[in-house]
Design a protein around this motif. Structure first.
Motif, PDB file in Angstrom:
ATOM      1  N   SER A  75       5.900  -0.067 -12.211  1.00 35.19           N
ATOM      2  CA  SER A  75       5.329   1.275 -12.088  1.00 35.19           C
ATOM      3  C   SER A  75       6.148   2.271 -12.907  1.00 35.19           C
ATOM      4  O   SER A  75       7.369   2.348 -12.762  1.00 35.19           O
ATOM      5  CB  SER A  75       5.336   1.693 -10.617  1.00 35.19           C
ATOM      6  OG  SER A  75       5.159   3.087 -10.544  1.00 35.19           O
ATOM      7  N   ARG A 125       5.427  -4.934  -8.657  1.00 31.24           N
ATOM      8  CA  ARG A 125       4.658  -3.677  -8.751  1.00 31.24           C
ATOM      9  C   ARG A 125       5.582  -2.473  -8.885  1.00 31.24           C
ATOM     10  O   ARG A 125       5.312  -1.548  -9.641  1.00 31.24           O
ATOM     11  CB  ARG A 125       3.817  -3.487  -7.495  1.00 31.24           C
ATOM     12  CG  ARG A 125       2.568  -4.273  -7.520  1.00 31.24           C
ATOM     13  CD  ARG A 125       1.517  -3.481  -6.769  1.00 31.24           C
ATOM     14  NE  ARG A 125       0.621  -4.411  -6.117  1.00 31.24           N
ATOM     15  CZ  ARG A 125      -0.253  -4.073  -5.205  1.00 31.24           C
ATOM     16  NH1 ARG A 125      -0.319  -2.835  -4.805  1.00 31.24           N
ATOM     17  NH2 ARG A 125      -1.041  -4.970  -4.684  1.00 31.24           N
ATOM     18  N   SER A 177       2.275   1.719  -3.408  1.00 28.09           N
ATOM     19  CA  SER A 177       1.279   2.242  -4.363  1.00 28.09           C
ATOM     20  C   SER A 177       1.075   3.729  -4.156  1.00 28.09           C
ATOM     21  O   SER A 177       1.006   4.505  -5.119  1.00 28.09           O
ATOM     22  CB  SER A 177      -0.094   1.573  -4.164  1.00 28.09           C
ATOM     23  OG  SER A 177      -0.003   0.248  -4.496  1.00 28.09           O
ATOM     24  N   ASP A 206       0.836  -1.212   0.000  1.00 22.67           N
ATOM     25  CA  ASP A 206       0.000   0.000   0.000  1.00 22.67           C
ATOM     26  C   ASP A 206       0.868   1.259   0.000  1.00 22.67           C
ATOM     27  O   ASP A 206       0.580   2.221  -0.720  1.00 22.67           O
ATOM     28  CB  ASP A 206      -0.937   0.022   1.214  1.00 22.67           C
ATOM     29  CG  ASP A 206      -2.003  -1.060   1.117  1.00 22.67           C
ATOM     30  OD1 ASP A 206      -2.235  -1.562  -0.008  1.00 22.67           O
ATOM     31  OD2 ASP A 206      -2.579  -1.423   2.160  1.00 22.67           O
ATOM     32  N   SER A 242       1.777   6.747  -6.884  1.00 19.26           N
ATOM     33  CA  SER A 242       0.822   7.797  -7.292  1.00 19.26           C
ATOM     34  C   SER A 242       1.405   9.178  -7.028  1.00 19.26           C
ATOM     35  O   SER A 242       1.328  10.073  -7.868  1.00 19.26           O
ATOM     36  CB  SER A 242      -0.494   7.682  -6.518  1.00 19.26           C
ATOM     37  OG  SER A 242      -0.973   6.381  -6.595  1.00 19.26           O
TER      38      SER A 242
END
Ligand SMILES: Cc1ncc(COP(=O)(O)O)c(C=O)c1O
Length: 372
Positions: A160, A156, A115, A112, A119
Motif C-alpha cells: 500500500s 497488502r 484496507s 478489512d 484509504s
C-alpha cells in the motif's frame, strides 16, 4: 519537597525510587546484552518521568495502550511510539493528528481494518507505519501466522502506498498462565521462534520485515536469548508486583509500587484501611499459588512484611483479618500501612500520579496520563 509518610493524603501510591531505577537498569542491560531495542510498555505506569527512567534518564521509544498515553507522552517529548492495540476506524482521525507530529506506529491483524486504514491515510496524505500482529499462543489478538491470511495481510500493507510495513509484533500473554520458570522459558522461545519463522516466510516472498517486536515481563525475565528479534516491549518489570514475585520474575524486594493506606477501623478480629477496590484493584494476582493472597500483602510503614493480607475489599475499604489473639492496639486509627499490590498495572491505573519515595520520605510527585 520532602514529606513524611504521615503527611501524605491516603490512599497514596508510592514508588520506591531505588527499586524503580534498579529494575529499569536491569532490563536495559538485558536488552543491550541481547542486542535489541527496548521499547518499554508504558501502560504499566502511564508516567513520562518513569518512561525516561526506563531509558536511563533519556527520551526513548515506548509502547502505549491508549491514544491518551500516546498524546501525553508525545507532549512530554517522546517521539517514537507504538500503539500496541489493533487500530479500529473510530480512532483513525485522532491517531493521524498525532502521526503528523511524532512517529506513531499502529498495529493491525485484520485485512478489512488495514484496507480502511490505507484509504483513510491516503486521504489524509500520510504514510502510516503498521505492524502485523501475530498470535504466538496467547489467543487474544493477532492473526494465526500459519494461516494464508497472515502473509496476505503483510503483503497488502507492504504494497500500500499509504502504509509502511513496520514489521511483526506479538505478545505472549499466555506466559501469565504458565507454571514455573521452565514453562515460561519455553513460551519465550516459542514467542521468538514463531515470529522469526513468519518473518522468514515473508522475506522469502520478497516482503521486507524491518522489525520483530515481542516480549512481556515474564518472558523477558526468563528468556536466555532472542535470535532474530529486534525489539522488546516488557512493561510491568519496572514496578513488578506480588504476582510477578510469586511467579519468580522478581524477588519481593524488587517490588517498587505500594499503596500507603490509613487505618480507619480496628477491632479484635480486623483492621480496616482506606484502600479498597479502587485504590488497589480487584485483581486476585497469585491466588492460584497462594490461597491467602487476597488483594495484597500488608507491609508496615517502613515496608516490612507483617504477614497479614487484605482479605476483602469494597469500594473504599480494605479489610485485613488479624490472627486469633492479635493485639489491635498495634494499629491505631490513622496509623499507616503499605499494601504491596497483586497487579501493579491495574493498581497504578487508578491513581493520578505517584509519590516518589526516597529513604522512607516522599521527595516528589509524578503525574500520569489517564483516560483513553
Ligand atoms: C501488546 C503488549 N505488549 C507488551 C506488553 C507488556 O507485557 P508485561 O505487562 O508483561 O510487561 C503487553 C501487556 O499486556 C501488551 O499487551
Amino acid at each position: 519537597m520532602r514529606a513524611s509518610l504521615e503527611e501524605l493524603p491516603t490512599p497514596a501510591p508510592l514508588v520506591d525510587l531505588a527499586r524503580l531505577r534498579r529494575n529499569a537498569e536491569a532490563m536495559l542491560d538485558r536488552a543491550r546484552a541481547w542486542g535489541v531495542r527496548l521499547r518499554p510498555h508504558v501502560k504499566t505506569h502511564k508516567c513520562p518521568e518513569i518512561g525516561r527512567l526506563q531509558h536511563g534518564g533519556r527520551i526513548g521509544p515506548v509502547t502505549v495502550s491508549t491514544l491518551a498515553e500516546a498524546e501525553g507522552f508525545a507532549l512530554a517529548g517522546f517521539q517514537d511510539l507504538t500503539y500496541a492495540v489493533p487500530i479500529e476506524p473510530g480512532k483513525f482521525a485522532r491517531a493521524f493528528a498525532l502521526a503528523r507530529r511524532v512517529r506513531l506506529q499502529l498495529v493491525s491483524d485484520d485485512a478489512d481494518a488495514a484496507s480502511a486504514l490505507a484509504s483513510a491515510s491516503e486521504r489524509a496524505g500520510l504514510r502510516v507505519p503498521v505492524f502485523v500482529e501475530i498470535d504466538c499462543g496467547d489467543r487474544r489478538c493477532g492473526v494465526d501466522p500459519e494461516a494464508p491470511v497472515a502473509a496476505e495481510l503483510a503483503r497488502r500493507i507492504a504494497e500500500s502506498p499509504s502504509l509502511e510495513l513496520a514489521g511483526i509484533l506479538t505478545h505472549a500473554g499466555h506466559a501469565y498462565d504458565a507454571r514455573g520458570a521452565d514453562e515460561i522459558g519455553r513460551i519465550a522461545r516459542q514467542e521468538c521462534e514463531t515470529s522469526v519463522r513468519f518473518a522468514g516466510r515473508l522475506r522469502a516472498e520478497g516482503i521486507p520485515v524491518p522489525e520483530i517486536s515481542l516480549g512481556s515481563t515474564p518472558t523477558m525475565t526468563h528468556a536466555e536469548d532472542l535470535p532474530g528479534a529486534t525489539e522488546i516491549r516488557p512493561g510491568n518489570y519496572v514496578f513488578f508486583d506480588a504476582f510477578q514475585a510469586v511467579r519468580g520474575s522478581c524477588g519481593w524486594n524488587d517490588c517498587a509500587l505500594t499503596v500507603l493506606a490509613a487505618v480507619v477501623h480496628r477491632d479484635s478480629a480486623r483492621v480496616v484501611v482506606d484502600a479498597g477496590a479502587i485504590a488497589l484493584s480487584k485483581d486476585l494476582g497469585p491466588a492460584r499459588e497462594d490461597s491467602r493472597a487476597g488483594y495484597g500483602r500488608v507491609l508496615d510503614r517502613n515496608g516490612a512484611d507483617t504477614g497479614l493480607r487484605v482479605a476483602r475489599v469494597s469500594q473504599e475499604h480494605g479489610e485485613i483479618d488479624l490472627p486469633p489473639g492479635a493485639d489491635p492496639s498495634a494499629f491505631p486509627v490513622g496509623s499507616r500501612l503499605r499494601i504491596l499490590v497483586n497487579h501493579a498495572c491495574l493498581t497504578a491505573a487508578q491513581h493520578a500520579g505517584y509519590w516518589v519515595l526516597e529513604k522512607e520520605a516522599a521527595v516528589d510527585f509524578w503525574p500520569v496520563v489517564r483516560g483513553w
